[in-house]
Write a protein that holds these residues in place. Structure first.
Motif, PDB file in Angstrom:
ATOM      1  N   GLN A   1       0.833  -1.208   0.000  1.00 42.03           N
ATOM      2  CA  GLN A   1       0.000   0.000   0.000  1.00 42.03           C
ATOM      3  C   GLN A   1       0.869   1.260   0.000  1.00 42.03           C
ATOM      4  N   SER A   2       1.867   1.247  -0.871  1.00 43.37           N
ATOM      5  CA  SER A   2       2.800   2.368  -0.962  1.00 43.37           C
ATOM      6  C   SER A   2       3.150   2.590  -2.431  1.00 43.37           C
ATOM      7  N   PHE A   3       2.472   3.568  -3.063  1.00 42.49           N
ATOM      8  CA  PHE A   3       2.727   3.833  -4.473  1.00 42.49           C
ATOM      9  C   PHE A   3       2.326   5.264  -4.825  1.00 42.49           C
TER      10      PHE A   3
ATOM     11  N   SER B   1      -5.043  16.724 -21.256  1.00 46.32           N
ATOM     12  CA  SER B   1      -3.703  16.188 -21.015  1.00 46.32           C
ATOM     13  C   SER B   1      -3.080  16.917 -19.840  1.00 46.32           C
ATOM     14  N   LEU B   2      -2.430  16.159 -18.962  1.00 40.34           N
ATOM     15  CA  LEU B   2      -1.810  16.741 -17.768  1.00 40.34           C
ATOM     16  C   LEU B   2      -0.293  16.599 -17.843  1.00 40.34           C
ATOM     17  N   ASN B   3       0.395  17.492 -17.138  1.00 42.77           N
ATOM     18  CA  ASN B   3       1.847  17.338 -17.058  1.00 42.77           C
ATOM     19  C   ASN B   3       2.189  16.352 -15.946  1.00 42.77           C
ATOM     20  N   TYR B   4       3.439  16.032 -15.794  1.00 45.39           N
ATOM     21  CA  TYR B   4       3.852  14.982 -14.863  1.00 45.39           C
ATOM     22  C   TYR B   4       3.795  15.391 -13.393  1.00 45.39           C
ATOM     23  N   TYR B   5       3.421  16.613 -13.078  1.00 47.22           N
ATOM     24  CA  TYR B   5       3.375  17.056 -11.682  1.00 47.22           C
ATOM     25  C   TYR B   5       2.162  16.525 -10.918  1.00 47.22           C
ATOM     26  N   PHE B   6       1.094  16.186 -11.606  1.00 48.70           N
ATOM     27  CA  PHE B   6      -0.142  15.799 -10.933  1.00 48.70           C
ATOM     28  C   PHE B   6      -0.093  14.326 -10.543  1.00 48.70           C
ATOM     29  N   ASN B   7      -0.311  14.068  -9.254  1.00 52.94           N
ATOM     30  CA  ASN B   7      -0.212  12.694  -8.786  1.00 52.94           C
ATOM     31  C   ASN B   7      -0.998  12.493  -7.494  1.00 52.94           C
ATOM     32  N   VAL B   8      -1.085  11.217  -7.098  1.00 50.91           N
ATOM     33  CA  VAL B   8      -1.674  10.821  -5.822  1.00 50.91           C
ATOM     34  C   VAL B   8      -0.689   9.848  -5.186  1.00 50.91           C
ATOM     35  N   LYS B   9      -0.252  10.155  -3.967  1.00 50.97           N
ATOM     36  CA  LYS B   9       0.649   9.255  -3.240  1.00 50.97           C
ATOM     37  C   LYS B   9      -0.146   8.553  -2.150  1.00 50.97           C
ATOM     38  N   ILE B  10      -0.074   7.231  -2.154  1.00 51.39           N
ATOM     39  CA  ILE B  10      -0.694   6.415  -1.117  1.00 51.39           C
ATOM     40  C   ILE B  10       0.451   5.787  -0.336  1.00 51.39           C
ATOM     41  N   ASP B  11       0.481   6.014   0.960  1.00 49.86           N
ATOM     42  CA  ASP B  11       1.524   5.425   1.798  1.00 49.86           C
ATOM     43  C   ASP B  11       0.863   4.924   3.078  1.00 49.86           C
TER      44      ASP B  11
ATOM     45  N   PRO C   1       6.564   2.943  -7.706  1.00 47.75           N
ATOM     46  CA  PRO C   1       6.941   2.975  -6.294  1.00 47.75           C
ATOM     47  C   PRO C   1       7.241   4.401  -5.840  1.00 47.75           C
ATOM     48  N   ILE C   2       7.083   4.680  -4.574  1.00 46.08           N
ATOM     49  CA  ILE C   2       7.425   5.994  -4.031  1.00 46.08           C
ATOM     50  C   ILE C   2       8.946   6.080  -3.934  1.00 46.08           C
ATOM     51  N   GLU C   3       9.501   7.168  -4.476  1.00 48.76           N
ATOM     52  CA  GLU C   3      10.951   7.354  -4.387  1.00 48.76           C
ATOM     53  C   GLU C   3      11.316   7.773  -2.969  1.00 48.76           C
ATOM     54  N   GLN C   4      12.280   7.084  -2.418  1.00 53.25           N
ATOM     55  CA  GLN C   4      12.738   7.381  -1.053  1.00 53.25           C
ATOM     56  C   GLN C   4      13.813   8.473  -1.115  1.00 53.25           C
ATOM     57  N   ASP C   5      13.689   9.497  -0.277  1.00 51.21           N
ATOM     58  CA  ASP C   5      14.678  10.567  -0.229  1.00 51.21           C
ATOM     59  C   ASP C   5      15.891  10.084   0.555  1.00 51.21           C
ATOM     60  N   GLY C   6      17.076  10.503   0.093  1.00 56.43           N
ATOM     61  CA  GLY C   6      18.312  10.220   0.832  1.00 56.43           C
ATOM     62  C   GLY C   6      18.763   8.870   0.620  1.00 56.43           C
TER      63      GLY C   6
END
Length: 169
Positions: free
Chosen positions: A47-49, A65-75, A164-169
């Motif tokens: 449940q992380s995407f 058409s949308l640019n790549y900035y629009f999203n939904v993060k589920i974590d 997948p959600i990109e992990q920072d660091g």
């Protein structure tokens, strides 16, 4: 006649090499698809995407058409939604200039089902006085559609892809 025989002798190895190359390309494609299916299954199970929207389809009007900035993060049990809204609002907050689908909230009643075509993911979110229902249809290869229904607005759909959600660091 000798020229024809020489040409045939020279062409046979190239035809054989091309047949082997076609087979290996097919095997590579199948291997990549299997890897993608496993990755999609893993991120849905966790449940992380991130759903990256490429098109918005309002109830009235044409596709946008949308640019790549629009999203939904589920974590886990939280959602970070950043989507534009095109459609009719039955009620709206006075003086608000943000999209009604731009928020960070807690997810309620999450339900994930696997079927022949992929995955169905449904959950509810309360955003102010608005109750939203997010319904994802995700293919095994990660292509997805999202339908958002609201108590205060017309429904809207989006298409895109999950990652997948990109992990920072």
């Amino acid at each position: 006649m000798k020229k024809l025989l020489i040409i045939l002798v020279l062409l046979v190895p190239f035809v054989a090499m091309n047949a082997q190359d076609t087979k290996s390309r097919k095997e590579k494609k199948e291997k990549k698809e299997m890897q993608t299916k496993k990755e999609v299954e893993k991120i849905i199970d966790n449940q992380s995407f991130v759903f990256n929207a490429s098109h918005a389809m309002p109830m009235s009007g044409s596709s946008v058409s949308l640019n790549y900035y629009f999203n939904v993060k589920i974590d886990g049990d939280s959602i970070q939604s950043y989507l534009p809204y095109y459609g009719v609002a039955y009620t709206a907050e006075y003086g608000s200039s943000n999209s009604p689908l731009d928020f960070e909230k807690e997810v309620k009643n999450i339900d994930i089902e696997k079927d022949k075509k992929g995955y169905l993911i449904n959950f509810d979110v309360k955003n102010g006085n608005d109750y939203l229902k997010y319904s994802f249809r995700v293919s095994e290869l990660g292509f997805a559609s999202l339908n958002v229904t609201s108590t205060n607005r017309q429904s809207i759909s989006y298409t895109g892809k999950i990652e997948p959600i990109e992990q920072d660091g």
